[in-house]
Design an enzyme around this catalytic site. Structure first.
Site, PDB file in Angstrom:
ATOM      1  N   GLY A   1      25.235  74.575  51.613  1.00  0.00           N
ATOM      2  CA  GLY A   1      25.011  74.342  53.212  1.00  0.00           C
ATOM      3  C   GLY A   1      23.799  73.808  53.609  1.00  0.00           C
ATOM      4  O   GLY A   1      23.353  73.370  54.447  1.00  0.00           O
TER       5      GLY A   1
ATOM      6  N   LYS B   1      17.120  71.466  47.755  1.00  0.00           N
ATOM      7  CA  LYS B   1      17.348  72.669  48.411  1.00  0.00           C
ATOM      8  C   LYS B   1      16.576  72.547  49.819  1.00  0.00           C
ATOM      9  O   LYS B   1      15.129  72.447  49.785  1.00  0.00           O
ATOM     10  CB  LYS B   1      17.119  73.918  47.459  1.00  0.00           C
ATOM     11  CG  LYS B   1      17.875  75.082  48.132  1.00  0.00           C
ATOM     12  CD  LYS B   1      17.507  76.261  47.144  1.00  0.00           C
ATOM     13  CE  LYS B   1      17.873  77.502  47.530  1.00  0.00           C
ATOM     14  NZ  LYS B   1      17.871  78.707  46.691  1.00  0.00           N
TER      15      LYS B   1
ATOM     16  N   ASP C   1      28.986  83.776  44.341  1.00  0.00           N
ATOM     17  CA  ASP C   1      28.819  82.637  44.797  1.00  0.00           C
ATOM     18  C   ASP C   1      27.128  82.442  44.062  1.00  0.00           C
ATOM     19  O   ASP C   1      26.662  81.227  43.974  1.00  0.00           O
ATOM     20  CB  ASP C   1      28.583  82.086  46.068  1.00  0.00           C
ATOM     21  CG  ASP C   1      27.977  82.984  47.043  1.00  0.00           C
ATOM     22  OD1 ASP C   1      28.220  84.425  47.224  1.00  0.00           O
ATOM     23  OD2 ASP C   1      26.967  82.621  47.815  1.00  0.00           O
TER      24      ASP C   1
HETATM   25  P1  AMP Z   1      22.737  82.127  49.807  1.00  0.00           P
HETATM   26  O1  AMP Z   1      22.354  83.348  50.725  1.00  0.00           O
HETATM   27  O2  AMP Z   1      21.473  81.254  49.632  1.00  0.00           O
HETATM   28  O3  AMP Z   1      23.260  82.473  48.352  1.00  0.00           O
HETATM   29  O4  AMP Z   1      23.508  81.376  50.753  1.00  0.00           O
HETATM   30  C1  AMP Z   1      24.784  81.541  51.224  1.00  0.00           C
HETATM   31  C2  AMP Z   1      25.504  80.337  52.070  1.00  0.00           C
HETATM   32  O5  AMP Z   1      24.923  80.161  53.089  1.00  0.00           O
HETATM   33  C3  AMP Z   1      25.492  79.041  51.151  1.00  0.00           C
HETATM   34  O6  AMP Z   1      26.666  78.506  51.436  1.00  0.00           O
HETATM   35  C4  AMP Z   1      24.361  78.633  51.775  1.00  0.00           C
HETATM   36  O7  AMP Z   1      24.552  77.142  51.481  1.00  0.00           O
HETATM   37  C5  AMP Z   1      24.616  78.957  53.274  1.00  0.00           C
HETATM   38  N1  AMP Z   1      23.110  79.015  53.856  1.00  0.00           N
HETATM   39  C6  AMP Z   1      22.055  79.427  53.670  1.00  0.00           C
HETATM   40  N2  AMP Z   1      21.168  79.300  54.451  1.00  0.00           N
HETATM   41  C7  AMP Z   1      21.433  78.167  55.140  1.00  0.00           C
HETATM   42  C8  AMP Z   1      20.902  77.296  56.023  1.00  0.00           C
HETATM   43  N3  AMP Z   1      19.546  77.226  56.450  1.00  0.00           N
HETATM   44  N4  AMP Z   1      21.417  76.302  56.658  1.00  0.00           N
HETATM   45  C9  AMP Z   1      22.931  76.069  56.218  1.00  0.00           C
HETATM   46  N5  AMP Z   1      23.559  76.759  55.115  1.00  0.00           N
HETATM   47  C10 AMP Z   1      22.736  77.677  54.949  1.00  0.00           C
HETATM   48 MG    MG Z   2      23.661  81.428  47.179  1.00  0.00          MG
END
Ligand code: AMP
Ligand code: MG
Length: 487
Positions: free
Chosen positions: A88, A109, A248
């Site tokens: 995302g 990222k 994930d």
């Molecule tokens: P994470 O907490 O980094 O493991 O992210 C969990 C999910 O949320 C993943 O699918 C990320 O791509 C999405 N995600 C986290 N932060 C953002 C953001 N600022 N914009 C879009 N998607 C996000």
């Molecule tokens: Mg993640």
């Protein structure tokens, strides 16, 4: 600058990703570039100016040969299944094959929204970007399998979180970005054929030797379990708490991935949690092996259609592999701890010696990193560091006597043992108070403290007199430490 992209996922895995584009920041500015990593990847960045690097590693300019895409994945987050996550806020630019033949993903990222962004902005703030850079490079220097950081670029834009922060993009390098959650996505939405294709790809890319196994998908499960056991033992041996061990965030390659609210513990306690969102301590330091076990059960479930397709009888074998995770972990843990304690060979009583050590560290709240360096000093006949760590006179005396006796029983030279211990027990880690100070300075425009801290954590083992300020725990007034998910 030329990057010799060779994008196997893009070329062979259509249907497993979505083409995507980076948002183009108007005023990218290079914060850091990892020349050593570029060289390891076979990317010649010498002679490339900072402005060009900033454009190439922020999305402002697409490097020739890149095939940008966002990966689909699902995942169990804090135990609950989210069927649709995906990149995302990340963009896979493509892959490079390093001079030694190892294939790596290069990913941006924080480069803007994709079809998987849901309500997110796809962006990243400078703090989490520099935090991931620093911590992943520290882990790499300690020898912990991990994704790496190639570049950090400020976008010149503001990113709105609880307040506005300067935006930034991290360039992350990984063996691949295939996660347990990637398997879960295709198992949940598409079924056996897709799982088999993904498994075949992962095997060919990461573990080609497994293709010969009677049931390669079962062999993949076994290998991923092995790598996870080693990884989590390695984390815990350096006091690392990942903080979001969702499925994930579990890479099939066995690398540490997705540095969000992670941190290293100073004062030892198995129940340590830093993440603001982990209210129930699901991902506390001491729970990491159990969670890894749980995650491997989820991986096995996702792989079952592929395992079953080769031989239905192997489903039982997969269950046995998962059931054996705690024993497997324990054996890796004992090996890891023996190395930290300067012990060469396994002996009866080692698990008890190790467990008793952790009970004592908990009782005394000793600085985890400092303790193992104090032990090697003790072997050299200098007990000042240990006395400073354990102010109660006689604290741990009987454990220390048992450990010394164990070393003596093996024979060998104390000085050599001390050297071997110092080669695995880091002295310079990203201490929380130093990380926070460095990030605050960077956000205010001064990169000097961050660059200095990076330099120390890239050399974690050999003591240097001029780095004394980097070696100790946070001062008492630093208070309890809370981290936030690295968005
Ligand atoms: P994470 O907490 O980094 O493991 O992210 C969990 C999910 O949320 C993943 O699918 C990320 O791509 C999405 N995600 C986290 N932060 C953002 C953001 N600022 N914009 C879009 N998607 C996000
Ligand atoms: Mg993640």
């Amino acid at each position: 600058m030329q990057i010799a992209f060779d994008n196997s996922f893009h070329a062979t895995m259509e249907g497993f990703y979505a083409p995507a584009e980076a948002a183009r920041p108007s005023a990218p500015r290079l914060l850091a570039f990892n020349h050593a990593l570029a060289a390891r990847l076979g990317i010649d960045a010498t002679g490339t100016g900072d402005d060009e690097l900033a454009r190439l590693f922020s999305g402002a300019e697409l490097p020739p040969g890149a095939d940008p895409l966002a990966l689909a994945y699902a995942g169990h987050q804090f135990g609950h299944f989210s069927p649709q996550l995906g990149d995302g806020r990340a963009l896979l630019l493509g892959e490079v094959v390093a001079p030694d033949g190892v294939r790596f993903d290069i990913q941006l990222k924080g480069s803007g929204p994709t079809m998987f962004s849901r309500n997110g902005d796809g962006k990243a703030a400078i703090g989490p970007v520099l935090r991931e850079y620093l911590v992943s490079e520290a882990m790499a220097a300690m020898g912990v399998p991990t994704t790496r950081a190639l570049a950090a670029v400020a976008t010149g834009e503001r990113v709105q979180r609880e307040r506005a922060h300067p935006g930034a993009v991290l360039t992350r390098v990984a063996r691949s970005h295939i996660r347990v959650g990637t398997f879960q996505f295709f198992a949940a939405h598409f079924g056996a054929e897709h799982v088999i294709r993904l498994s075949d790809y992962a095997i060919a890319r990461h573990f080609p030797e497994l293709a010969e196994a009677a049931n390669a998908h079962l062999a993949l499960l076994e290998r991923v379990i092995d790598l996870q056991c080693s990884l989590i033992a390695h984390w815990m041996s350096v006091g690392f708490i990942h903080g979001v061990m969702n499925t994930d965030n579990v890479a099939i390659s066995g690398e540490t991935i997705d540095y969000g609210p992670c941190a290293f513990m100073d004062r030892f306690s198995v129940s340590t949690v830093f993440s603001s969102i982990d209210a129930h301590g699901r991902y506390a330091y001491g729970r990491q092996p159990q969670i890894m076990h749980w995650n491997m059960a989820r991986f096995a479930e996702a792989l079952l259609p592929a395992i079953h397709a080769v031989d239905p009888a192997d489903v039982e074998r997969a269950k046995e592999l998962v059931a054996a995770v705690p024993d497997r972990f324990r054996s890796v843990w004992d090996d890891t701890m023996r190395a930290k304690l300067g012990l060469g060979e396994a002996a009866g009583g080692d698990p008890e010696l190790i467990d008793e050590l952790f009970a004592e560290l908990e009782r005394h709240g000793a600085d985890f990193t400092g303790f193992f360096r104090a032990l090697s000093m003790l072997l050299r006949g200098d007990r000042a560091a240990l006395d400073a760590l354990l102010p109660d006179e006689g604290a741990m005396a009987s454990w220390i006597a048992a450990w010394r006796a164990r070393i003596e029983a093996e024979g060998g030279d104390f000085a050599e043992r001390a050297e071997a211990m110092d080669a695995v027990n880091p002295l310079y880690i990203p201490r929380n108070h130093l990380v926070e100070a460095a990030l605050a300075a960077a956000e205010a425009g001064d990169m000097t403290p961050w660059l200095r801290l990076l330099e120390t954590v890239q050399h974690p083992f050999a003591a240097r007199a001029d780095w004394a300020e980097f070696a100790g725990p946070a001062p008492e007034d630093f208070g309890p430490y809370t981290t936030f998910c690295g968005t």
